[in-house]
Motif scaffolding. Structure first.
Motif, PDB file in Angstrom:
ATOM      1  N   GLU A  27       0.829  -1.204   0.000  1.00 16.97           N
ATOM      2  CA  GLU A  27       0.000   0.000   0.000  1.00 16.97           C
ATOM      3  C   GLU A  27       0.868   1.260   0.000  1.00 16.97           C
ATOM      4  O   GLU A  27       0.542   2.244  -0.669  1.00 16.97           O
ATOM      5  CB  GLU A  27      -0.948   0.007   1.206  1.00 16.97           C
ATOM      6  CG  GLU A  27      -2.040  -1.045   1.135  1.00 16.97           C
ATOM      7  CD  GLU A  27      -2.984  -0.839  -0.038  1.00 16.97           C
ATOM      8  OE1 GLU A  27      -3.205   0.325  -0.452  1.00 16.97           O
ATOM      9  OE2 GLU A  27      -3.480  -1.844  -0.566  1.00 16.97           O
ATOM     10  N   GLN A  28       1.975   1.242   0.734  1.00 22.10           N
ATOM     11  CA  GLN A  28       2.890   2.382   0.727  1.00 22.10           C
ATOM     12  C   GLN A  28       3.454   2.619  -0.667  1.00 22.10           C
ATOM     13  O   GLN A  28       3.497   3.759  -1.150  1.00 22.10           O
ATOM     14  CB  GLN A  28       4.054   2.146   1.703  1.00 22.10           C
ATOM     15  CG  GLN A  28       3.701   2.276   3.155  1.00 22.10           C
ATOM     16  CD  GLN A  28       4.902   1.951   4.033  1.00 22.10           C
ATOM     17  OE1 GLN A  28       5.856   1.310   3.584  1.00 22.10           O
ATOM     18  NE2 GLN A  28       4.846   2.379   5.285  1.00 22.10           N
ATOM     19  N   GLN A  34       1.251   6.475  -7.077  1.00 22.52           N
ATOM     20  CA  GLN A  34       0.148   7.353  -7.476  1.00 22.52           C
ATOM     21  C   GLN A  34       0.540   8.823  -7.341  1.00 22.52           C
ATOM     22  O   GLN A  34       0.230   9.643  -8.205  1.00 22.52           O
ATOM     23  CB  GLN A  34      -1.096   7.075  -6.635  1.00 22.52           C
ATOM     24  CG  GLN A  34      -1.859   5.865  -7.082  1.00 22.52           C
ATOM     25  CD  GLN A  34      -3.093   5.625  -6.221  1.00 22.52           C
ATOM     26  OE1 GLN A  34      -3.165   6.101  -5.090  1.00 22.52           O
ATOM     27  NE2 GLN A  34      -4.045   4.893  -6.764  1.00 22.52           N
ATOM     28  N   ARG A  35       1.233   9.154  -6.258  1.00 22.47           N
ATOM     29  CA  ARG A  35       1.679  10.530  -6.057  1.00 22.47           C
ATOM     30  C   ARG A  35       2.627  10.962  -7.164  1.00 22.47           C
ATOM     31  O   ARG A  35       2.530  12.076  -7.690  1.00 22.47           O
ATOM     32  CB  ARG A  35       2.382  10.661  -4.708  1.00 22.47           C
ATOM     33  CG  ARG A  35       1.661  11.564  -3.731  1.00 22.47           C
ATOM     34  CD  ARG A  35       2.480  11.701  -2.506  1.00 22.47           C
ATOM     35  NE  ARG A  35       3.051  10.362  -2.305  1.00 22.47           N
ATOM     36  CZ  ARG A  35       3.575   9.886  -1.219  1.00 22.47           C
ATOM     37  NH1 ARG A  35       3.700  10.591  -0.209  1.00 22.47           N
ATOM     38  NH2 ARG A  35       4.038   8.676  -1.115  1.00 22.47           N
ATOM     39  N   ILE A  36       3.539  10.077  -7.529  1.00 24.84           N
ATOM     40  CA  ILE A  36       4.482  10.391  -8.604  1.00 24.84           C
ATOM     41  C   ILE A  36       3.742  10.551  -9.922  1.00 24.84           C
ATOM     42  O   ILE A  36       3.994  11.484 -10.681  1.00 24.84           O
ATOM     43  CB  ILE A  36       5.564   9.300  -8.702  1.00 24.84           C
ATOM     44  CG1 ILE A  36       6.469   9.375  -7.470  1.00 24.84           C
ATOM     45  CG2 ILE A  36       6.372   9.431  -9.985  1.00 24.84           C
ATOM     46  CD1 ILE A  36       7.424   8.227  -7.332  1.00 24.84           C
ATOM     47  N   VAL A  42       5.786  15.263 -13.876  1.00 25.46           N
ATOM     48  CA  VAL A  42       5.863  13.918 -14.444  1.00 25.46           C
ATOM     49  C   VAL A  42       4.858  13.770 -15.574  1.00 25.46           C
ATOM     50  O   VAL A  42       5.171  13.228 -16.640  1.00 25.46           O
ATOM     51  CB  VAL A  42       5.632  12.849 -13.347  1.00 25.46           C
ATOM     52  CG1 VAL A  42       5.526  11.460 -13.949  1.00 25.46           C
ATOM     53  CG2 VAL A  42       6.739  12.893 -12.319  1.00 25.46           C
ATOM     54  N   ARG A  43       3.654  14.263 -15.370  1.00 24.20           N
ATOM     55  CA  ARG A  43       2.619  14.169 -16.405  1.00 24.20           C
ATOM     56  C   ARG A  43       3.039  14.914 -17.665  1.00 24.20           C
ATOM     57  O   ARG A  43       2.843  14.434 -18.777  1.00 24.20           O
ATOM     58  CB  ARG A  43       1.297  14.695 -15.884  1.00 24.20           C
ATOM     59  CG  ARG A  43       0.704  13.804 -14.802  1.00 24.20           C
ATOM     60  CD  ARG A  43      -0.577  14.385 -14.281  1.00 24.20           C
ATOM     61  NE  ARG A  43      -1.580  14.310 -15.326  1.00 24.20           N
ATOM     62  CZ  ARG A  43      -2.709  13.627 -15.228  1.00 24.20           C
ATOM     63  NH1 ARG A  43      -2.970  12.985 -14.112  1.00 24.20           N
ATOM     64  NH2 ARG A  43      -3.560  13.602 -16.210  1.00 24.20           N
TER      65      ARG A  43
END
Length: 99
Positions: A27-28, A34-36, A42-43
């Motif tokens: 989960e970590q 997801q944060r990255i 990044v996007r």
């Protein structure tokens, strides 16, 4: 055979390490990924790389179709026509967006 053995051993090591880490660590890692992925920098980089890749693909298609001409299989010829009609910005079939 060597690459297959390397791949299988990598999967085995990954499975063992993953099993030891447990669900909490999973989960970590998932939240961190997801944060990255949601980071605007990044996007933007991913989008720029995608556009560059599409442009390179269009140039490659043009070069190949100029040399091969009418000898292309029908499916490839249809794809080339669609790419040219959309100026290289054709929608892909991978379920991704161009945003």
């Amino acid at each position: 055979m060597r690459y297959r053995l390397t791949f299988i051993s990598g999967v085995a090591v990954g499975y063992v390490l993953g099993a030891r880490a447990g669900r909490e660590r999973y989960e970590q890692l998932r939240k961190s990924a997801q944060r990255i992925a949601q980071n605007p920098a990044v996007r933007n980089t991913v989008e720029t790389a995608g556009q560059t890749g599409r442009e390179a693909a269009v140039k490659a298609v043009d070069a190949v179709s100029a040399k091969v001409g009418d000898r292309l299989p029908p499916a490839v010829a249809d794809r080339v026509r669609r790419l040219r009609a959309g100026n290289g910005r054709a929608q892909d079939d991978w379920g991704t967006s161009n945003t």
